[in-house]
Scaffold this motif. Structure first.
Motif, PDB file in Angstrom:
ATOM      1  N   SER A 182     -32.583 -28.544   4.300  1.00  0.00           N
ATOM      2  CA  SER A 182     -33.557 -29.375   5.008  1.00  0.00           C
ATOM      3  C   SER A 182     -33.316 -29.338   6.515  1.00  0.00           C
ATOM      4  O   SER A 182     -34.252 -29.197   7.307  1.00  0.00           O
ATOM      5  CB  SER A 182     -33.482 -30.815   4.493  1.00  0.00           C
ATOM      6  N   GLY A 232     -41.610 -33.116   9.100  1.00  0.00           N
ATOM      7  CA  GLY A 232     -41.320 -33.918   7.909  1.00  0.00           C
ATOM      8  C   GLY A 232     -40.667 -35.244   8.226  1.00  0.00           C
ATOM      9  O   GLY A 232     -39.795 -35.706   7.498  1.00  0.00           O
ATOM     10  N   TYR A 274     -45.743 -26.723   5.678  1.00  0.00           N
ATOM     11  CA  TYR A 274     -44.529 -27.272   6.278  1.00  0.00           C
ATOM     12  C   TYR A 274     -44.267 -28.704   5.824  1.00  0.00           C
ATOM     13  O   TYR A 274     -43.149 -29.046   5.441  1.00  0.00           O
ATOM     14  CB  TYR A 274     -44.616 -27.199   7.803  1.00  0.00           C
ATOM     15  N   ILE A 318     -38.738 -31.795  -0.894  1.00  0.00           N
ATOM     16  CA  ILE A 318     -37.315 -32.120  -0.741  1.00  0.00           C
ATOM     17  C   ILE A 318     -37.082 -33.600  -1.013  1.00  0.00           C
ATOM     18  O   ILE A 318     -36.162 -33.983  -1.729  1.00  0.00           O
ATOM     19  CB  ILE A 318     -36.811 -31.729   0.670  1.00  0.00           C
ATOM     20  N   ARG A 319     -37.937 -34.437  -0.425  1.00  0.00           N
ATOM     21  CA  ARG A 319     -37.768 -35.892  -0.592  1.00  0.00           C
ATOM     22  C   ARG A 319     -38.254 -36.401  -1.943  1.00  0.00           C
ATOM     23  O   ARG A 319     -37.901 -37.503  -2.360  1.00  0.00           O
ATOM     24  CB  ARG A 319     -38.527 -36.637   0.499  1.00  0.00           C
ATOM     25  N   HIS A 370     -41.120 -30.554   3.086  1.00  0.00           N
ATOM     26  CA  HIS A 370     -40.369 -31.797   3.270  1.00  0.00           C
ATOM     27  C   HIS A 370     -40.654 -32.792   2.143  1.00  0.00           C
ATOM     28  O   HIS A 370     -39.749 -33.472   1.664  1.00  0.00           O
ATOM     29  CB  HIS A 370     -40.693 -32.421   4.622  1.00  0.00           C
ATOM     30  N   GLU A 371     -41.920 -32.863   1.705  1.00  0.00           N
ATOM     31  CA  GLU A 371     -42.276 -33.759   0.603  1.00  0.00           C
ATOM     32  C   GLU A 371     -41.559 -33.341  -0.684  1.00  0.00           C
ATOM     33  O   GLU A 371     -41.083 -34.200  -1.432  1.00  0.00           O
ATOM     34  CB  GLU A 371     -43.784 -33.762   0.380  1.00  0.00           C
ATOM     35  N   TYR A 380     -34.243 -25.863   7.818  1.00  0.00           N
ATOM     36  CA  TYR A 380     -35.696 -25.712   7.807  1.00  0.00           C
ATOM     37  C   TYR A 380     -36.327 -26.482   8.967  1.00  0.00           C
ATOM     38  O   TYR A 380     -37.214 -25.968   9.651  1.00  0.00           O
ATOM     39  CB  TYR A 380     -36.266 -26.182   6.470  1.00  0.00           C
ATOM     40  N   THR A 381     -35.859 -27.694   9.220  1.00  0.00           N
ATOM     41  CA  THR A 381     -36.389 -28.498  10.326  1.00  0.00           C
ATOM     42  C   THR A 381     -36.165 -27.791  11.657  1.00  0.00           C
ATOM     43  O   THR A 381     -37.067 -27.732  12.499  1.00  0.00           O
ATOM     44  CB  THR A 381     -35.742 -29.900  10.332  1.00  0.00           C
TER      45      THR A 381
END
Length: 197
Positions: free
Chosen positions: A115, A143, A91, A98-99, A95-96, A118-119
């Protein structure tokens, strides 16, 4: 190759339709015998499958992308990194990923929507799996920074114990569908009939 339907879906933020549009268009182009590898919106196509939770189709698509395109278009590989983390159920890694990339203007809105979706989905997993969770763990799953995660869950009516660093999960009410017993309906009908006569 006419990608106007894809462009329209993206502009309307109908992201859940993009995978089907591109899959059908890919089949049509392939049936016509047209070469499309260099111009195909692979990054959008991969992300669209992640958006609708179709990781197996995304994996198949990834395998069909020529190596030369993967090497020459790093955004495709960046989208694939998201998929790898989804596959591993990492999980925080999603996020990593994406960023961890500077997304093109064309993909920024779609990435942002993915994003956010997903969150929300991870948050629902936390609600169903935990009664209490540490702020650090919630932040990792969502994230976010610890402060942002705390703010996010407080908006969802969770409570925080600052001294222990623990969050108490507010369970969502379970909506159950009531089934009508035909015998009870018959009894009620007879009772009302009896009262009226």
């Amino acid at each position: 190759m006419d990608l106007s339907a894809v462009t329209a879906a993206l502009e309307l933020k109908s992201y859940n339709k993009v995978a089907d549009i591109l899959d059908n268009l890919m089949l049509q182009v392939a049936a016509d015998g047209v070469a499309f590898h260099n111009d195909w919106p692979y990054a959008i196509h991969l992300l669209s499958h992640f958006y609708v939770h179709d990781i197996n189709s995304a994996r198949f698509l990834w395998k069909t992308i020529p190596s030369s395109i993967k090497e020459s278009k790093p955004e495709i590989t960046a989208v694939w990194k998201i998929g790898q983390q989804l596959w591993l159920r990492n999980y925080g890694g999603v996020h990593e990923a994406i960023r961890g990339y500077e997304w093109s203007q064309e993909l920024q809105g779609f990435i942002s929507a993915f994003s956010e979706l997903y969150t929300k989905e991870v948050f629902q997993l936390l609600v169903s799996a935990y009664s209490t969770i540490s702020i650090e763990d919630a932040a990792l799953f969502l994230g976010m920074s610890k402060d942002d995660a705390t703010s996010y869950v407080l908006q969802q009516c969770w409570t925080v114990d600052s001294s222990s660093g623990m969050l108490t999960v507010k369970k969502q009410p379970v909506v159950t569908e009531q089934k009508l017993d035909p015998r009870k309906l018959q009894q009620l009908t007879e009772y009302v009939f009896h009262l009226e006569h």
